[in-house]
Design a protein around this motif. Structure first.
Motif, PDB file in Angstrom:
ATOM      1  N   ASP B 152       0.992  -1.181  -0.103  1.00 27.26           N
ATOM      2  CA  ASP B 152       0.013  -0.103  -0.060  1.00 27.26           C
ATOM      3  C   ASP B 152       0.709   1.091   0.027  1.00 27.26           C
ATOM      4  O   ASP B 152       1.902   1.216   0.023  1.00 27.26           O
ATOM      5  CB  ASP B 152      -1.091   0.073   1.172  1.00 27.26           C
ATOM      6  CG  ASP B 152      -0.295   0.069   2.741  1.00 27.26           C
ATOM      7  OD1 ASP B 152       0.768   0.276   2.667  1.00 27.26           O
ATOM      8  OD2 ASP B 152      -0.873  -0.677   3.601  1.00 27.26           O
ATOM      9  N   TYR B 169      -5.899   8.682   4.832  1.00 25.13           N
ATOM     10  CA  TYR B 169      -5.304   7.649   4.136  1.00 25.13           C
ATOM     11  C   TYR B 169      -5.875   7.737   2.575  1.00 25.13           C
ATOM     12  O   TYR B 169      -4.947   7.690   1.807  1.00 25.13           O
ATOM     13  CB  TYR B 169      -5.851   6.243   4.700  1.00 25.13           C
ATOM     14  CG  TYR B 169      -5.212   5.103   3.773  1.00 25.13           C
ATOM     15  CD1 TYR B 169      -3.806   4.805   3.858  1.00 25.13           C
ATOM     16  CD2 TYR B 169      -6.042   4.155   3.422  1.00 25.13           C
ATOM     17  CE1 TYR B 169      -3.418   3.572   3.161  1.00 25.13           C
ATOM     18  CE2 TYR B 169      -5.737   3.251   2.772  1.00 25.13           C
ATOM     19  CZ  TYR B 169      -4.287   2.792   2.669  1.00 25.13           C
ATOM     20  OH  TYR B 169      -3.772   1.846   2.022  1.00 25.13           O
ATOM     21  N   GLU B 170      -7.094   8.239   2.277  1.00 23.69           N
ATOM     22  CA  GLU B 170      -7.765   8.239   1.007  1.00 23.69           C
ATOM     23  C   GLU B 170      -6.865   9.590   0.481  1.00 23.69           C
ATOM     24  O   GLU B 170      -6.605   9.432  -0.721  1.00 23.69           O
ATOM     25  CB  GLU B 170      -9.039   8.409   0.852  1.00 23.69           C
ATOM     26  CG  GLU B 170      -9.730   6.986   0.865  1.00 23.69           C
ATOM     27  CD  GLU B 170      -9.883   6.475   2.408  1.00 23.69           C
ATOM     28  OE1 GLU B 170      -9.632   7.314   3.319  1.00 23.69           O
ATOM     29  OE2 GLU B 170     -10.296   5.321   2.809  1.00 23.69           O
ATOM     30  N   GLN B 171      -6.706  10.471   1.213  1.00 25.54           N
ATOM     31  CA  GLN B 171      -6.227  11.776   0.764  1.00 25.54           C
ATOM     32  C   GLN B 171      -4.781  11.445   0.446  1.00 25.54           C
ATOM     33  O   GLN B 171      -4.258  11.926  -0.820  1.00 25.54           O
ATOM     34  CB  GLN B 171      -6.186  12.736   1.915  1.00 25.54           C
ATOM     35  CG  GLN B 171      -6.317  14.315   1.341  1.00 25.54           C
ATOM     36  CD  GLN B 171      -6.547  15.116   2.736  1.00 25.54           C
ATOM     37  OE1 GLN B 171      -6.516  14.719   3.990  1.00 25.54           O
ATOM     38  NE2 GLN B 171      -6.464  16.374   2.201  1.00 25.54           N
ATOM     39  N   TYR B 239      -2.596   1.161  -9.114  1.00 30.69           N
ATOM     40  CA  TYR B 239      -3.960   0.403  -8.682  1.00 30.69           C
ATOM     41  C   TYR B 239      -3.535  -0.590  -7.585  1.00 30.69           C
ATOM     42  O   TYR B 239      -4.255  -0.927  -6.795  1.00 30.69           O
ATOM     43  CB  TYR B 239      -4.515  -0.187  -9.897  1.00 30.69           C
ATOM     44  CG  TYR B 239      -5.874  -0.536  -9.758  1.00 30.69           C
ATOM     45  CD1 TYR B 239      -6.897   0.448  -9.478  1.00 30.69           C
ATOM     46  CD2 TYR B 239      -6.231  -1.811 -10.046  1.00 30.69           C
ATOM     47  CE1 TYR B 239      -8.040   0.352  -9.392  1.00 30.69           C
ATOM     48  CE2 TYR B 239      -7.681  -2.050  -9.829  1.00 30.69           C
ATOM     49  CZ  TYR B 239      -8.749  -1.265  -9.579  1.00 30.69           C
ATOM     50  OH  TYR B 239      -9.858  -1.445  -9.634  1.00 30.69           O
ATOM     51  N   ARG B 242      -3.171   0.091  -3.715  1.00 32.24           N
ATOM     52  CA  ARG B 242      -4.260   0.287  -2.962  1.00 32.24           C
ATOM     53  C   ARG B 242      -4.700  -0.552  -2.004  1.00 32.24           C
ATOM     54  O   ARG B 242      -5.402  -0.336  -1.072  1.00 32.24           O
ATOM     55  CB  ARG B 242      -5.689   0.646  -3.939  1.00 32.24           C
ATOM     56  CG  ARG B 242      -5.676   1.689  -4.761  1.00 32.24           C
ATOM     57  CD  ARG B 242      -6.964   1.667  -5.909  1.00 32.24           C
ATOM     58  NE  ARG B 242      -8.141   1.908  -5.031  1.00 32.24           N
ATOM     59  CZ  ARG B 242      -9.184   1.204  -5.235  1.00 32.24           C
ATOM     60  NH1 ARG B 242      -9.048   0.038  -5.861  1.00 32.24           N
ATOM     61  NH2 ARG B 242     -10.065   1.577  -4.505  1.00 32.24           N
ATOM     62  N   GLY B 243      -3.751  -1.662  -1.946  1.00 29.69           N
ATOM     63  CA  GLY B 243      -3.844  -2.402  -1.184  1.00 29.69           C
ATOM     64  C   GLY B 243      -3.249  -3.950  -1.314  1.00 29.69           C
ATOM     65  O   GLY B 243      -2.714  -4.723  -0.533  1.00 29.69           O
ATOM     66  N   LEU B 244      -3.732  -4.303  -2.598  1.00 30.96           N
ATOM     67  CA  LEU B 244      -3.041  -5.906  -2.969  1.00 30.96           C
ATOM     68  C   LEU B 244      -2.713  -5.844  -4.358  1.00 30.96           C
ATOM     69  O   LEU B 244      -3.497  -5.082  -5.272  1.00 30.96           O
ATOM     70  CB  LEU B 244      -4.250  -6.629  -2.616  1.00 30.96           C
ATOM     71  CG  LEU B 244      -3.972  -8.177  -3.050  1.00 30.96           C
ATOM     72  CD1 LEU B 244      -2.955  -8.884  -1.927  1.00 30.96           C
ATOM     73  CD2 LEU B 244      -5.248  -9.012  -3.028  1.00 30.96           C
TER      74      LEU B 244
END
Lengths: 450, 333
Positions: B152, B169-171, B239, B242-244
């Motif tokens: 991430d 986090y999104e920012q 992309y 974003r996490g994985l």
């Protein structure tokens, strides 16, 4: 030349102006973090979030869990809620695509402002968000995945708690049974090549069962079972495998049986519980033109395990109570309401969640509920016939399973007539018999945490 | 002659730079008005915008149809994840490096694609997208199969927080995506206005005429693939952050989503790419805004975004093939 110079100055100037504006905009857009009150909790409401595949390849069966859970919460709400607060469950479809799960999680957290995540379905999808959820300190409760990586290191994921036994535990228990009762048979395996399948192989390995690829071990990429498992079943047949252990989801098990049926191959199946749900099995075979009566016949004799009573055990007090609530409160579509193991698991998670909310008390906070669950697993009893295994070193749910066989009416019945619970860990520990008496369900079907 | 051409290059670069800076300013201002969820969505828009630009360059400008941009995104994603996990590189180093690896993948694909046309090219690229889960599982020890590689954007560095305050986090996802999107926009804008862009358009419009005017047609086709793959790889790297990074992050539907966005917005223009991306990312949210007033069952509402975007796609192709940004484009013609 003059003309050129003037041309070049104006853009340079505008670039400088824009750059200055940019710095300003950046400073403006960086806003301080939000205030401290507990999100998702008001005097009258508790908002919970969940993500699951409601559509797509991985959805059959699992897409019933949210409706069942919501039905139990609606029942609790009809009795006045928990400490005067009604429970609202917001569930989003992630189609079992991890890229989408990140978006649905962000939406639950930031838009719906959920207090906690509960009963989220899926391993791969949950991997994509578990770190973020934990980092924000959001309780990630009763996750519907048997992947041991989520639970065996509570320091890494302190807020995550499971609602299934791990695949390794179950495979070890089933492996021991096979070793003791089918030693003379040629045992093989069909598994999906993800953590689920691999954990199954690992557990069986600890129990002393090993396999050779391309001989008695057949595998497939998770999600590709829709196109049939003909080659895999043919391979097992050609290698004279008599007992096929299945470490795969229900749609894959159904696909395997359909493929075997075509080539007249009838091995003894031993299926990890996630893959052996009777209604999912029958629904999928039904869609392939095999009527319910015939598919029940194909399932009969299949050995599987469970930590909870079989949904077909009409005399079980939890089954009876949950079934009644399901009939009255489940607002899902007719197929989604149909009583089966997925509905039972959904109800059971609703029951445990309610107990945890009651136990955490009126002053509900995120650290409060996590501490309560961690320290009081014995108070969170449910329909399960094994206790919760939560401790300082693991957040695995059930460490006990009983082994059963499907009868001609597609009900899993204890093997040899009497139900014996077995327990073990997700590591190298031995499999031993478990003595556990499940606390009774109250007359009003609400948990009592005392 | 040389001076004039240098001058032209400079002014193209300047126009692109101004365009890019305006874009960045607009995103920052809009981002500041958004809540955390929408900031995350805006980050997805920026990330996929880069991917859609790869389609714009490849299909819109050069006329090569690819259904496998998702696979090239996966190359970028896996490269970044492996560099970050195995070599502990910062994302600011790993992402640019993964652009290079995607460019190499694009080169290989381009060498093959130079000999293929139309449906054969589309088929080949589709197969590559379909092969990702199998490859991830075949080389389990490296790619970790279906489980994937969790990565991430982490936390912002201290100096950033000191200067601008602690972002959400999104920012932070948005701030990480923005410079890359800006660079992509700058390059795409430059390419489109330059001689290269004109050559690529000529390949699309008439291959024979292009060869006759002295353009090395096969070589240009390979260049197109390399550049387009770099864009796709960059998009895929972000992309994944974003996490994985895993097969379920880059499904075949992602390739189709990029193509849908490109067609809806206008496949031949950069503005169109951006508009199309905004539509496909925010469409489910807009539908929800409308649906809030109706008690629709999940059985219906879950399928609505796909249904409506398909409808929009059909309507675009039938009524307005140049997409939302196309009207302006027509005028220029």
């Amino acid at each position: 030349m003059k003309n050129r110079a003037s041309l070049s100055r104006s853009p340079r100037k505008s670039i400088a102006v824009i750059s200055a504006a940019l710095v300003g905009a950046l400073a403006l857009s960086a806003m301080p973090a939000q205030g401290a009150s507990t999100p998702g909790v008001s005097d009258t409401e508790i908002v919970l979030g969940m993500q699951l595949p409601q559509t797509g390849l991985a959805s059959p069966g699992y897409n019933k869990v949210d409706d069942a859970m919501r039905a139990y919460f609606d029942y609790v709400n009809s009795k006045g809620g928990v400490n005067g607060r009604k429970i609202t469950l917001v569930a989003y479809d992630d189609e079992y695509k991890a890229g989408k799960t990140v978006t649905t999680a962000s939406r639950l957290i930031n838009k719906d402002k959920v207090f906690a995540m509960v009963g989220s379905v899926g391993t791969q999808t949950h991997i994509s968000v578990i770190k973020d959820i934990n980092r924000r300190g959001i309780p990630d409760l009763f996750v519907l995945s048997g992947y041991s990586g989520f639970y065996t290191d509570p320091k890494k994921y302190p807020t995550t708690f499971g609602s299934l036994g791990t695949y390794v535990t179950e495979a070890k228990i089933l492996g021991k049974y096979i070793k003791e009762n089918m030693a003379t048979k040629n045992v093989g395996i069909l598994y999906q090549t993800d953590d689920f399948g691999r954990n199954t192989v690992e557990g069986l390995g600890i129990a002393g069962l090993t396999f050779t690829a391309k001989k008695n071990a057949a595998s497939f990429v998770a999600g590709t079972q829709g196109s049939g498992l003909d080659a895999q079943m043919q391979q097992l047949k050609d290698n004279n495998v008599e007992v096929v252990i299945v470490g795969a989801v229900a749609s894959a098990f159904a696909s395997a049986v359909a493929s075997s049926n075509k080539i007249g191959y009838k091995p003894q199946y031993v299926v990890i519980s996630v893959g052996s749900d009777a209604t999912t099995f029958q629904t999928i075979l039904g869609a392939r033109g095999i009527p319910a009566a015939s598919s029940a016949g194909l399932l009969a004799g299949t050995i599987s395990a469970s930590h909870a009573p079989s949904p077909g055990e009409a005399d079980d007090e939890f089954v009876k109570a949950f079934k009644k609530i399901n009939d009255e409160f489940n607002k899902g579509p007719a197929t989604g309401k149909a009583w089966d193991n997925n509905v039972l698991q959904g109800m059971n998670i609703g029951y445990m969640m309610t107990a945890a909310l009651m136990g955490a008390g009126k002053n509900l906070t995120r650290p409060g509920i996590i501490n309560y669950i961690k320290n009081n697993p014995s108070k969170l009893s449910s329909a399960a016939l094994a206790p919760l295994g939560y401790s300082a070193t693991t957040h695995e749910a059930y460490t006990g399973f009983w082994i059963g066989k499907y009868d001609a009416t597609a009900v899993l019945k204890p093997i040899d007539g009497t139900r014996k619970m077995w327990t073990t860990d997700s590591a190298k520990g031995p499999v031993t018999e478990l003595k556990y008496t499940r606390p009774a369900i109250a007359a009003d079907a609400l948990p009592k945490v005392g | 002659m040389r001076a004039v051409s240098n001058h032209n290059k400079k002014s193209i670069a300047r126009t692109s730079l101004i365009r890019t800076l305006l874009f960045v300013a607009a995103i920052l201002l809009v981002g500041a008005q958004f809540d955390a969820y929408n900031q995350g969505q805006l980050a997805v828009v920026l990330i996929l915008f880069i991917g859609v630009l790869s389609v714009t360059l490849l299909t819109g400008i050069s006329g090569q149809l690819s259904l496998g941009q998702g696979a090239l995104m996966a190359v970028g994603g896996y490269s970044t994840a492996l560099l970050m996990i195995n070599y502990k590189l910062s994302l600011w180093v790993a992402v640019p490096l993964s652009v290079i690896s995607s460019a190499i993948a694009g080169l290989l694909l381009g060498i093959a694609a130079a000999r293929l046309r139309g449906p054969y090219l589309a088929g080949t690229t589709l197969v590559i997208a379909l092969a990702i889960p199998t490859i991830a599982n075949r080389f389990m020890s490296v790619f970790k199969g279906d489980e994937g590689l969790p990565v991430d954007v982490g936390y912002p560095p201290q100096w950033f927080s000191n200067l601008f305050g602690e972002p959400g986090y999104e920012q932070w996802q948005l701030y990480v995506a923005l410079p890359f999107a800006a660079i992509a926009l700058f390059f795409a804008s430059n390419i489109l206005k330059s001689r290269t862009g004109r050559m690529w358009r000529s390949i699309r419009d008439n291959e024979t005429a292009t060869s006759l005017s002295g353009v090395n047609f096969s070589r240009q086709k390979i260049y197109v693939f390399v550049i387009s793959s770099s864009f796709a790889g960059l998009s895929g790297a972000l992309y994944g952050l974003r996490g994985l990074v895993g097969p379920s992050v880059y499904p075949v539907s992602l390739s189709l989503l990029l193509l849908t966005a490109a067609v809806l917005g206008g496949i031949r223009s950069i503005t169109g790419a951006f508009i199309g991306t905004v539509i496909v990312v925010f469409l489910p949210d807009w539908i929800d805004l409308v649906l809030v007033n109706f008690e629709l069952s999940e059985q219906v509402s879950n399928y609505l975004p796909a249904l409506i975007s398909s409808l929009l796609l059909i309507l675009t192709v039938v009524i307005n093939p140049a997409g939302v940004a196309g009207t302006r484009l027509h005028k220029h013609k």
